[in-house]
Design an enzyme around this catalytic site. Structure first.
Site, short mmCIF file in Angstrom:
data_model
loop_
_atom_site.label_atom_id
_atom_site.label_comp_id
_atom_site.label_asym_id
_atom_site.label_seq_id
_atom_site.Cartn_x
_atom_site.Cartn_y
_atom_site.Cartn_z
N CYS A 1 0.81 -1.21 0.00
CA CYS A 1 0.00 0.00 0.00
C CYS A 1 0.85 1.27 0.00
O CYS A 1 1.90 1.31 0.63
CB CYS A 1 -0.89 0.02 1.24
SG CYS A 1 -1.95 -1.39 1.37
N TRP B 1 -2.77 -2.87 -1.71
CA TRP B 1 -2.39 -4.25 -2.00
C TRP B 1 -3.19 -5.08 -1.00
O TRP B 1 -2.96 -5.00 0.20
CB TRP B 1 -0.87 -4.42 -1.80
CG TRP B 1 -0.36 -5.74 -2.27
CD1 TRP B 1 0.03 -6.05 -3.55
CD2 TRP B 1 -0.16 -6.91 -1.49
NE1 TRP B 1 0.45 -7.36 -3.59
CE2 TRP B 1 0.33 -7.92 -2.35
CE3 TRP B 1 -0.37 -7.24 -0.15
CZ2 TRP B 1 0.64 -9.19 -1.90
CZ3 TRP B 1 -0.06 -8.52 0.30
CH2 TRP B 1 0.44 -9.47 -0.58
N LYS C 1 6.60 -4.84 -4.16
CA LYS C 1 8.04 -4.62 -3.96
C LYS C 1 8.36 -4.44 -2.48
O LYS C 1 9.36 -4.94 -1.99
CB LYS C 1 8.47 -3.39 -4.77
CG LYS C 1 9.94 -3.00 -4.61
CD LYS C 1 10.82 -4.00 -5.32
CE LYS C 1 12.30 -3.71 -5.20
NZ LYS C 1 13.10 -4.92 -5.51
C1 AGP Z 1 12.97 -10.70 -4.11
O1 AGP Z 1 13.08 -10.88 -5.47
C2 AGP Z 1 11.62 -10.39 -3.64
N1 AGP Z 1 11.01 -9.32 -4.28
C3 AGP Z 1 11.42 -10.42 -2.14
O2 AGP Z 1 11.62 -11.74 -1.74
C4 AGP Z 1 12.28 -9.48 -1.28
O3 AGP Z 1 13.62 -9.84 -1.32
C5 AGP Z 1 11.76 -9.51 0.16
O4 AGP Z 1 10.43 -9.07 0.18
C6 AGP Z 1 12.58 -8.68 1.11
O5 AGP Z 1 12.58 -7.34 0.76
P1 AGP Z 1 13.56 -6.31 1.44
O6 AGP Z 1 14.95 -6.64 1.00
O7 AGP Z 1 13.10 -4.99 0.97
O8 AGP Z 1 13.41 -6.51 2.91
#
Ligand code: AGP
Length: 607
Positions: free
Chosen positions: A2, A75, A602
C-alpha cells in the site's frame, strides 16, 4: 505494498496526487483511490477503482476539484480486490475518511464493538474499522483526543492519513509501530505532501520530516501541529539529496533488465568506496564488536538468501558463530537472544515488516543491531544502532537483483572489518581482497556475453517445474535462482541442497523435472558429480553451471554454462547472474512483465 499520498496546496490536488501515486506504482498494488475536498461545493469527493490509477484519469480531470486531498494504492490484505475494499474508507456517517497502510490486528474485536454501537460496514477491510473508531470518540472528544485514543486502542503497525468533515481543510496523520514509513514535506511555495515513501518527493521539496511510533499531527495550509510528538524531532528532519544513481537514459525496456545489467557499476561503486561506505562506518559505529559472541542475520526473500551467505562469511572470515534466520520465524523460534548477540537485518527497502519486527525484538532483548539497507532513512535504519548502505541505487523491479548482489558483497566486506575489530587474522586476506576487487570486471564479462543464457531460456521457459541444486555457499544461490524463476515466470521452481536428493527429492526426477545444478570446481565438486550421476542414472535431465574446463561433469549435462571460478567465497556472487538472466528471458518469452509479477509487491510493510 500500500502507498499513501496526501496534498495540501493551491494547485489541483487530484492531478498532483495522481502523479505521486504513479511514482509509487513500483511498490505493487491492485486498486487505488483518491479523495479531494471541493471547498467551493463544500464536499469531499471520493473516486476508487480496481486495477491501475490510469482508470481514474477521467474522473480526476472531470470530477475531482479542490486543492486538498488524500490518496492510496492498495495491496489487498483484508478482503478481496474490490472497489468497496479500496481506500479511502469512510465512517458509516461519512464524517471520517481515511487511507491506511498496515494491519489492525484486533480489528475483529473493534468491529464487533462498533457494530454494537450502531456503525455499519460496507467493506471487509480492517481500515474501515479505524474510520468508525475515530468517529465513535468524537461525541465526547475533539479530533486530537479521538486520534490519541484510537492510537492506544488499535494493535499492530499502522500509518493512517485522513480528513474529518468537521475540519475538511486539514489532514490528520498518525503512526503506530515501526512498519511502513510516513513523511511530511513542505516546499518553498508552501505546498505540503504526505507520503509513505520519501523517495517519490525528491522533485517536490528539499527536505522532509519522518514520523515515528505514536506520533500524531494535523496539517493545514498554514500549520503543522503535532498532537503527539516523540522527543528530538529535529533529528527526524532529512535533507533530500539528488539521487545520482537513477539512470534516466536507460536503454532497457524493463527495470529488471536494467537492474541486472547495472550490477557491474553498482559493485564497482561499493567496492571502490568500501573504506568510507563499510569500514569507516563500522569503525565509527557504536557497536561493541569485542562484546559480540554471535551474529544473527534476519531477512526475507532475497535478503534472507543474502543473509545465508553472510553467515558463512562471518564464520569463515570473522571466525564468529553466525546463523541466518528467516525474519518471519525469528521471534517464533524462541531463541535465547541477549546483549552478546549482534542482530543484522538485511532489507533493501528497509521497510519489510517481519525484518523490522525482528530488529525491534532484538532491541528489547538488548542485542546490538545493524541494518543493511539501500535506503538510509528507512524504518530499519531508524530503529537500528548502525546502518550499512549497500549503495546499489534504488531498485524498482519487484524481483531483487542488484540489491541482492550488493547486499552479499556488503556482508562479505563487513566480515573482513569485523574480523579486524576482533583481532582475528584472516588467512589469505590479500587474495580475498584482490578477488573482491576483480569482481566488477568478472560480473561485466558474464553480462557482456549472454547468447548462451538466452538460448538456454528458450529451452526452459515452457517447463512447469525446475529443481535448483547447490551445496555449501551455492545453496543460497540455488534458493535465489528458484525464487527468481517463481517470481517472474510463475514456474514451480524449488531449491534443495544437493545432499537432500537421496532423502526424498529424487522421487521427483522424471521427464518433466529438469535440474539446474550449480557445480563450480572446489570442495563441493566431487559430491556434485555424484549428484549429477545419480540424476542422469534415473533419466533426469541436468543443466549445469560449471567452472571452465570441467571435463568430469560437463559430459553428463544436457546443457551447460561456464562461469570462470576464482575464489570460493566470491564465486557464488558470479553464479547468481546467469540465474537472474535465465528468469528474465524466460519471463519475456512467456510475455510476463518481469517488473510487475502478479500478486507481489516490492515493499512488504505488513506481516
Ligand atoms: C525478491 O526478489 C523479492 N522481491 C522479495 O523476496 C524481497 O527480497 C523480500 O520481500 C525482502 O525485501 P527487502 O529486501 O526490501 O526486505
Amino acid at each position: 505494498m500500500c502507498g499513501i499520498v496526501g496534498y495540501i496546496g493551491t494547485d489541483n490536488a487530484a492531478i498532483i496526487l495522481e502523479r505521486f501515486l504513479k511514482s509509487l506504482e513500483y511498490r505493487g498494488y491492485d486498486s487505488a483511490g483518491i479523495a479531494v475536498y471541493d471547498n467551493i461545493k463544500g464536499q469531499l469527493n471520493i473516486k476508487k477503482t480496481i486495477g491501475t490509477i490510469n482508470n481514474l484519469s477521467e474522473e480526476i480531470t472531470k470530477n475531482l476539484k479542490g486543492s486538498l486531498g488524500i490518496s492510496h494504492t492498495r495491496w489487498a490484505t483484508h478482503g478481496k480486490i474490490t472497489k468497496e475494499n479500496a481506500h479511502p474508507q469512510t465512517s458509516s456517517n461519512n464524517k471520517i475518511t481515511i487511507v491506511h497502510n498496515g494491519i489492525v490486528e484486533n480489528y475483529l474485536d473493534l468491529k464487533a464493538k462498533m457494530i454494537a454501537k450502531g456503525y455499519t460496514f460496507t467493506s471487509e477491510t480492517d481500515s474501515e474499522v479505524i474510520a468508525n473508531l475515530i468517529d465513535s470518540h468524537l461525541d465526547k472528544n475533539d479530533i486530537n483526543e479521538a486520534l490519541k485514543i484510537v492510537l492506544s486502542e488499535i494493535t499492530g503497525s499502522s500509518t493512517i492519513v485522513g480528513i474529518s468533515s468537521e475540519d475538511p481543510n486539514s489532514i490528520f496523520v498518525l503512526k503506530k509501530g515501526n512498519s511502513g514509513g510516513l513523511v511530511i514535506s513542505e516546499n518553498e511555495k508552501g505546498e505540503k505532501i504526505i507520503s509513505s515513501d520519501p523517495s517519490i518527493i525528491s522533485d517536490f521539496a528539499s527536505s522532509y520530516r519522518y514520523l515515528v511510533d505514536s506520533e500524531i499531527a494535523i496539517l493545514s495550509s498554514n500549520t503543522t501541529n503535532f498532537v503527539q510528538e516523540a522527543s528530538k524531532p529535529e533529528s527526524r528532519l532529512i535533507n533530500i539529496t539528488a539521487n545520482t544513481m537513477i539512470n534516466d537514459d536507460s536503454v532497457y525496456q524493463f527495470k529488471m533488465e536494467e537492474e541486472i545489467f547495472s550490477q557491474k557499476k553498482a559493485l564497482e561503486r561499493l567496492i571502490s568506496k568500501k573504506d568510507s561506505l563499510i569500514f569507516k562506518k563500522l569503525d565509527n559505529s557504536k557497536i561493541e564488536f569485542k562484546k559480540v559472541e554471535r551474529i544473527l542475520i534476519i531477512g526475507m526473500g532475497s535478503s534472507f538468501h543474502a543473509g545465508l551467505l553472510g553467515s558463512s562469511y562471518f564464520e569463515a572470515v570473522s571466525s564468529i558463530k553466525s546463523e541466518t534466520i528467516n525474519a518471519s520465524e525469528f521471534i517464533e523460534t524462541k531463541k535465547v537472544i541477549g546483549p552478546e548477540d549482534l542482530v543484522i537485518g538485511v532489507t533493501q527497502s528497509g521497510e519489510t515488516a517481519e525484518t523490522i519486527k525482528g530488529l525491534e525484538f532484538a532491541k528489547i532483548k538488548e542485542a546490538q543491531t545493524i541494518a543493511v539497507v539501500e535506503k538510509d532513512t528507512s524504518q530499519a535504519s531508524i530503529i537500528s544502532d548502525t546502518t550499512i548502505n549497500i549503495s546499489s541505487g534504488p531498485e524498482f523491479a519487484v524481483a531483487s537483483t542488484k540489491t541482492f548482489t550488493s547486499s552479499v558483497v556488503s556482508l562479505l566486506l563487513m566480515s573482513i572489518k569485523i574480523a579486524e575489530k576482533r583481532n582475528i587474522v584472516i588467512k589469505n586476506l590479500k587474495e580475498l581482497l584482490e578477488n573482491i576487487g576483480m569482481l566488477p570486471s568478472k560480473v561485466g564479462s558474464i553480462l557482456s556475453d549472454i547468447s548462451s543464457i538466452k538460448s538456454l531460456s528458450r529451452k526452459l521457459h515452457n517447463q512447469e517445474h525446475i529443481l535448483y541444486l547447490g551445496r555449501g555457499l551455492l545453496y543460497p544461490i540455488a534458493l535465489e535462482g528458484a525464487l527468481k524463476m517463481k517470481e517472474v515466470c510463475y514456474i514451480h521452481a524449488e531449491a534443495y541442497t544437493a545432499g537432500e536428493m537421496k532423502h526424498g527429492v529424487n522421487a521427483l526426477i522424471g521427464d518433466d523435472m529438469p535440474s539446474i545444478v550449480l557445480a563450480p570446481k572446489g570442495s563441493t565438486h566431487a559430491k556434485m558429480l555424484s549428484t549429477v550421476n545419480e540424476i542422469t542414472a534415473r533419466e533426469g535431465r541436468v543443466i549445469g553451471l560449471v567452472s571452465e574446463k570441467d571435463l568430469e561433469i560437463t559430459p553428463l549435462l544436457s546443457e551447460h554454462l561456464t562461469i570462470e571460478s576464482y575464489h570460493p567465497l566470491v564465486d557464488p556472487i558470479l553464479f547468481v547472474l546467469p540465474l537472474q538472466l535465465i528468469s528474465l528471458y524466460c519471463s519475456l518469452r512467456l510475455k510476463i512483465n518481469p517488473d510487475r509479477p502478479r500478486n507481489l509487491a516490492k515493499t512488504v510493510t505488513v506481516e
